[in-house]
Design an enzyme around this catalytic site. Structure first.
Site, mmCIF file in Angstrom:
data_model
loop_
_atom_site.group_PDB
_atom_site.id
_atom_site.type_symbol
_atom_site.label_atom_id
_atom_site.label_comp_id
_atom_site.label_asym_id
_atom_site.label_seq_id
_atom_site.Cartn_x
_atom_site.Cartn_y
_atom_site.Cartn_z
ATOM 1 N N HIS A 20 -25.080 -49.697 -50.546
ATOM 2 C CA HIS A 20 -24.609 -50.942 -51.153
ATOM 3 C C HIS A 20 -24.326 -50.732 -52.642
ATOM 4 C CE1 HIS A 20 -25.755 -53.723 -47.740
ATOM 5 N NE2 HIS A 20 -26.217 -52.543 -47.362
ATOM 6 N N ASP A 128 -24.649 -59.267 -53.044
ATOM 7 C CA ASP A 128 -24.795 -58.644 -51.745
ATOM 8 C C ASP A 128 -25.201 -59.645 -50.662
ATOM 9 O OD1 ASP A 128 -25.214 -55.432 -51.171
ATOM 10 O OD2 ASP A 128 -26.104 -56.745 -49.646
ATOM 11 N N GLN A 359 -20.704 -36.098 -51.366
ATOM 12 C CA GLN A 359 -19.990 -36.280 -50.092
ATOM 13 C C GLN A 359 -18.470 -36.414 -50.210
ATOM 14 O OE1 GLN A 359 -21.764 -38.259 -46.767
ATOM 15 N NE2 GLN A 359 -20.106 -39.732 -46.646
ATOM 16 N N TRP A 377 -20.693 -47.578 -42.872
ATOM 17 C CA TRP A 377 -19.300 -47.917 -43.166
ATOM 18 C C TRP A 377 -18.726 -47.114 -44.334
ATOM 19 C CZ3 TRP A 377 -15.208 -48.638 -40.896
ATOM 20 C CH2 TRP A 377 -14.051 -49.051 -41.554
ATOM 21 N N ASN A 378 -19.549 -46.868 -45.347
ATOM 22 C CA ASN A 378 -19.009 -46.084 -46.466
ATOM 23 C C ASN A 378 -18.572 -44.716 -45.988
ATOM 24 O OD1 ASN A 378 -19.548 -47.878 -48.870
ATOM 25 N ND2 ASN A 378 -21.586 -47.756 -47.968
ATOM 26 N N SER A 379 -19.435 -44.064 -45.232
ATOM 27 C CA SER A 379 -19.104 -42.728 -44.737
ATOM 28 C C SER A 379 -17.879 -42.773 -43.840
ATOM 29 C CB SER A 379 -20.289 -42.128 -43.972
ATOM 30 O OG SER A 379 -21.371 -41.934 -44.852
ATOM 31 N N GLU A 382 -14.873 -43.241 -45.952
ATOM 32 C CA GLU A 382 -14.625 -42.037 -46.757
ATOM 33 C C GLU A 382 -14.000 -40.942 -45.884
ATOM 34 O OE1 GLU A 382 -18.370 -43.217 -49.631
ATOM 35 O OE2 GLU A 382 -18.568 -41.445 -48.383
ATOM 36 N N ALA A 397 -28.459 -50.215 -38.013
ATOM 37 C CA ALA A 397 -27.627 -51.226 -38.675
ATOM 38 C C ALA A 397 -26.437 -51.602 -37.779
ATOM 39 C CB ALA A 397 -27.177 -50.731 -40.045
ATOM 40 N N GLU A 398 -25.212 -51.688 -38.362
ATOM 41 C CA GLU A 398 -24.037 -52.086 -37.569
ATOM 42 C C GLU A 398 -23.241 -50.860 -37.140
ATOM 43 O OE1 GLU A 398 -23.787 -51.294 -40.521
ATOM 44 O OE2 GLU A 398 -21.729 -51.276 -41.242
ATOM 45 N N GLN A 399 -23.904 -49.698 -37.116
ATOM 46 C CA GLN A 399 -23.181 -48.446 -36.901
ATOM 47 C C GLN A 399 -22.578 -48.316 -35.496
ATOM 48 O OE1 GLN A 399 -26.433 -46.004 -38.150
ATOM 49 N NE2 GLN A 399 -26.324 -46.845 -40.217
HETATM 50 N N1 UDP Z 1 -23.877 -40.155 -49.720
HETATM 51 C C1 UDP Z 1 -23.674 -39.074 -50.549
HETATM 52 N N2 UDP Z 1 -24.417 -37.960 -50.333
HETATM 53 C C2 UDP Z 1 -25.356 -37.862 -49.356
HETATM 54 C C3 UDP Z 1 -25.547 -38.981 -48.524
HETATM 55 C C4 UDP Z 1 -24.786 -40.107 -48.720
HETATM 56 O O1 UDP Z 1 -22.826 -39.106 -51.453
HETATM 57 O O2 UDP Z 1 -25.990 -36.821 -49.229
HETATM 58 C C5 UDP Z 1 -23.096 -41.391 -49.966
HETATM 59 C C6 UDP Z 1 -21.917 -41.520 -49.052
HETATM 60 O O3 UDP Z 1 -20.778 -40.904 -49.627
HETATM 61 C C7 UDP Z 1 -21.784 -43.020 -48.919
HETATM 62 C C8 UDP Z 1 -23.205 -43.543 -49.072
HETATM 63 O O4 UDP Z 1 -23.919 -42.498 -49.706
HETATM 64 O O5 UDP Z 1 -20.984 -43.532 -49.966
HETATM 65 C C9 UDP Z 1 -23.862 -43.856 -47.750
HETATM 66 O O6 UDP Z 1 -23.389 -45.053 -47.254
HETATM 67 P P1 UDP Z 1 -23.161 -45.315 -45.703
HETATM 68 O O7 UDP Z 1 -22.683 -46.717 -45.580
HETATM 69 O O8 UDP Z 1 -22.305 -44.282 -45.124
HETATM 70 O O9 UDP Z 1 -24.572 -45.118 -45.032
HETATM 71 P P2 UDP Z 1 -26.062 -45.642 -45.361
HETATM 72 O O10 UDP Z 1 -26.627 -44.685 -46.329
HETATM 73 O O11 UDP Z 1 -25.931 -47.022 -45.928
HETATM 74 O O12 UDP Z 1 -26.723 -45.586 -44.029
#
Ligand code: UDP
Length: 490
Positions: A20, A128, A359, A377-379, A382, A397-399
Site C-alpha cells: 500500500h 487507504d 523488483q 496487485w502491484n506485482s 508490474e 488477500a484478493e490474489q
Molecule cells: N517488492 C519489491 N521487492 C521485494 C518484494 C516486493 O520491490 O522483494 C514490491 C513489489 O514491487 C510491489 C510490492 O513490493 O510493488 C508488493 O506489493 P504486492 O501488491 O505485489 O504484494 P503484497 O506485498 O501486498 O502481498
C-alpha cells in the site's frame, strides 16, 4: 495550471504495508509532477521506507512533504516498534491475533489525523481502504476523501458481487465451482479460493471491517485505481456503470519511476546492490531468466521452499528467486529449505536474493522472460507493465481474483494450481516440485501458446506506457480528477 488558481494540496495516507505504501508514494509523486502539493502521512518508524524516494524526487524538482502521526502500538497491545505489517510481522511466529490487533489498531489514527487535517487544512485526502472512518474525518473539514484499495477493477467488482450475492452459499462443497453473478466474463471460483471472513456465517472483526470499507467506498468522493482502462475495460465500466462507483484509473503507478535509481529505491532497502543485479542480468540472453517473488507478506514453509528449489532446478531455467530467509551459519548448502549443495550447483545460473529485491528494476530487464507471482496487485501490474508472462500462485488477500484476471481474462498467466486461500503465515496447498517445473517450462519455453502469451503481455506493457503519456487514458483520467478537485476547492 493558471497562476490565479491556488495550488491544490492533497494528503495521502497509506495503510502500513509495503503493498500500500509503495503505490501511494508513487501516486503522491505522480500528483506532484502535475503541480499538486503532495504530502504523505505516515508513522515515524516508516519514514525511512519512503524518505529516499522523496529526497530523490526533491532533487529532480518534485516536492513531496512527509507528515508523521504517532502510532500507539503499545496502546494497541502490539510489540514495540510494530509499525508495519510484512512477512516478518505475519511470519511463522506471529498469531492471527496479532495481525487482527494490527488492523484494529488503525482506528487509533483517527484522532491524530483529525488534528493534522485541522492544522494543515489540505484540499483533499486520499486515504487507504483500511481507514474507512477517514471519509467522516474528511467530511468534518469539508474536504473530499478518495479511497485507495490497491487492487484491480476486476477484484473490486468481484468483491462487491461476492458480498451482494453470496454465491458460495449455494454450493455443497468447498471445491464445487460457482459462477460469480453479475460479473462479466463467466468467472468461476470455489469457496476454497476465498477467506473465511468472506464465506463464514459468523461475523468477525475482519468481516465487520470489510463491510465498513465497502460502505465508506460508497460514501466517499470516489476511488482511485492503480490500473489503466485498456487493461480491463469491461471491469472498469462495470465498476462505474453497473456498480455505480465513481472511480479514476491513474496507473500503472510504478511507471512514475523512470530510471534505475528510482526503481531500486522502492520499498525496503534492497538486499542486493542494484548494479550487481543488473550486471548479472546483463550477462543473460533476452527472455532467459525467470523471476520468482511472492511480495512483501507471504511466508512459505521450508517444505514449500524446498519444492520450489527442486522444481526450478529441474526446469533447467535460469532464475532470480527472492526468499525471506537469512543466511544461517557459515556452512553452504546446509539450510533446511534448500537441497544440499544447491547454491553451488546453480552458481551462475540462478541468483537467490535473501530479503528485498529491486523488483521493478528486475522485471524491466530484457533478460527476464517469466515471473512466478503471488498475484498481489502491484506485482501483477508490474509484471504486465514490463511485458512479462506470469505463473500465477495466489496465496491470500484478493490474489485469487487477480489470478483469474491474469489467466482467464487476459490470458497472460499460467496457474500453478493452488486451490486454497491461506492465512499469510500458514501454507495453503503444498505445490509439488513437478508442478513448479511444469509451469515454469510452460511459460519460459517457446511453443505457440507461450509465444502468444508473451506477445499479448508485451502489447499490454506497451499500452500501459502509452496510458500514462500525455493524452493517454490514465493521464487524461488524472487530469479529469485534478480538475474536479480544483473545482471542489473553490
Ligand atoms: N517488492 C519489491 N521487492 C521485494 C518484494 C516486493 O520491490 O522483494 C514490491 C513489489 O514491487 C510491489 C510490492 O513490493 O510493488 C508488493 O506489493 P504486492 O501488491 O505485489 O504484494 P503484497 O506485498 O501486498 O502481498
Amino acid at each position: 495550471m493558471g497562476s490565479d488558481i491556488p495550488q491544490l494540496r492533497v494528503f495521502f495516507f497509506p495503510f502500513l504495508a509495503y503493498g500500500h505504501m509503495i503505490p501511494i508514494v508513487d501516486m503522491a509523486k505522480l500528483f506532484a509532477t502535475r503541480g499538486v502539493k503532495s504530502t504523505v502521512i505516515t508513522t515515524p518508524a516508516n519514514v525511512p521506507h519512503i524518505l529516499k524516494t522523496i529526497e530523490r524526487s526533491k532533487n529532480l524538482g518534485i516536492e513531496i512533504d512527509i507528515k508523521t502521526i504517532k502510532f500507539s502500538y503499545l496502546e494497541a497491545g502490539l510489540p514495540e516498534g510494530c509499525e508495519i505489517i510484512d512477512a516478518a510481522s505475519t511470519g511463522e511466529n506471529a498469531s492471527l491475533e496479532k495481525t487482527m490487533k494490527f488492523f484494529k489498531a488503525m482506528t487509533l489514527f483517527r484522532e491524530p489525523l483529525e488534528v493534522l487535517l485541522g492544522e494543515c487544512k489540505p484540499d483533499c485526502l486520499v486515504a487507504d481502504m483500511f481507514f474507512p472512518w477517514a471519509t467522516d474525518v474528511a467530511a468534518k473539514f469539508g474536504i473530499p476523501r478518495l479511497v485507495f484499495h490497491g487492487t484491480s477493477f476486476f477484484s473490486l467488482c468481484a468483491s462487491v458481487c461476492m458480498m451482494q450475492y453470496e454465491p458460495y452459499k449455494k454450493v455443497s462443497s468447498d471445491s464445487e465451482k460457482f459462477l460469480v453473478p453479475n460479473l462479466p466474463g463467466d468467472i468461476k471460483l470455489t469457496k476454497q479460493h476465498l477467506p473465511a471472513f468472506v464465506t463464514g456465517d459468523v461475523e468477525t472483526d475482519f468481516s465487520r471491517l470489510l463491510k465498513r470499507v465497502k460502505e465508506s467506498e460508497v460514501k466517499s468522493f470516489g476511488v482511485v485505481v492503480n490500473s489503466f482502462y485498456e487493461l480491463e475495460p469491461d471491469y472498469a465500466d462495470h465498476y462505474r456503470q453497473v456498480l455505480g462507483r465513481r472511480a479514476w484509473h491513474i496507473g500503472p503507478l510504478s511507471l512514475c519511476n523512470r530510471n534505475v535509481e528510482d526503481k531500486a529505491l522502492r520499498g525496503k532497502q534492497a538486499s542486493i546492490d542494484e548494479h550487481e543485479c543488473l550486471k548479472w542480468l546483463n550477462s543473460k540472453k533476452p527472455n532467459s531468466v525467470v523471476y520468482i517473488c511472492f511480495g512483501s507478506m507471504a511466508n512459505f514453509t521450508s517444505a514449500q521452499l524446498m519444492e520450489i528449489a527442486m522444481g526450478l532446478e529441474a526446469s533447467g531455467q535460469q532464475f532470480i528467486w527472492v526468499v525471506r530467509k537469512e543466511k544461517k551459519g557459515e556452512e553452504e548448502g546446509k539450510e533446511e529449505w534448500l537441497p544440499e549443495g544447491f547454491e553451488k550447483r546453480i552458481e551462475g545460473k540462478g541468483l537467490i536474493i535473501r530479503g528485498w529485491a529491486p523488483q521493478v528494476l528486475i522485471l524491466d530487464h530484457e533478460a527476464v522472460g517469466g515471473f512466478v507471482t503471488h498475484c498481489g496487485w502491484n506485482s501483477s501490474l508490474e509484471g504486465i507493465t514490463s511485458g512479462v508472462p506470469m505463473v500465477t500462485w495466489p496465496v491470500a488477500a484478493e490474489q485469487f481474483y487477480n489470478e483469474k484476471l491474469l489467466s482467464q481474462v487476459l490470458k497472460i498467466g499460467v496457474c500453478v494450481g493452488v486451490q486454497k486461500w491461506s492465512r499469510l503465515e500458514a501454507a495453503g496447498d503444498l505445490v509439488k516440485r513437478e508442478a513448479v517445473e511444469k509451469v515454469v517450462k510452460e511459460v519460459m519455453m517457446g511453443n505457440d501458446k507461450a509465444e502468444a502469451r508473451r506477445r499479448r503481455v508485451k502489447e499490454l506493457g506497451e499500452t500501459a506506457r502509452r496510458a500514462v503519456e500525455e493524452g493517454g487514458s490514465s493521464f487524461s483520467d488524472l487530469n479529469a480528477l485534478i480538475k474536479e478537485l480544483n473545482w471542489c476547492h473553490h
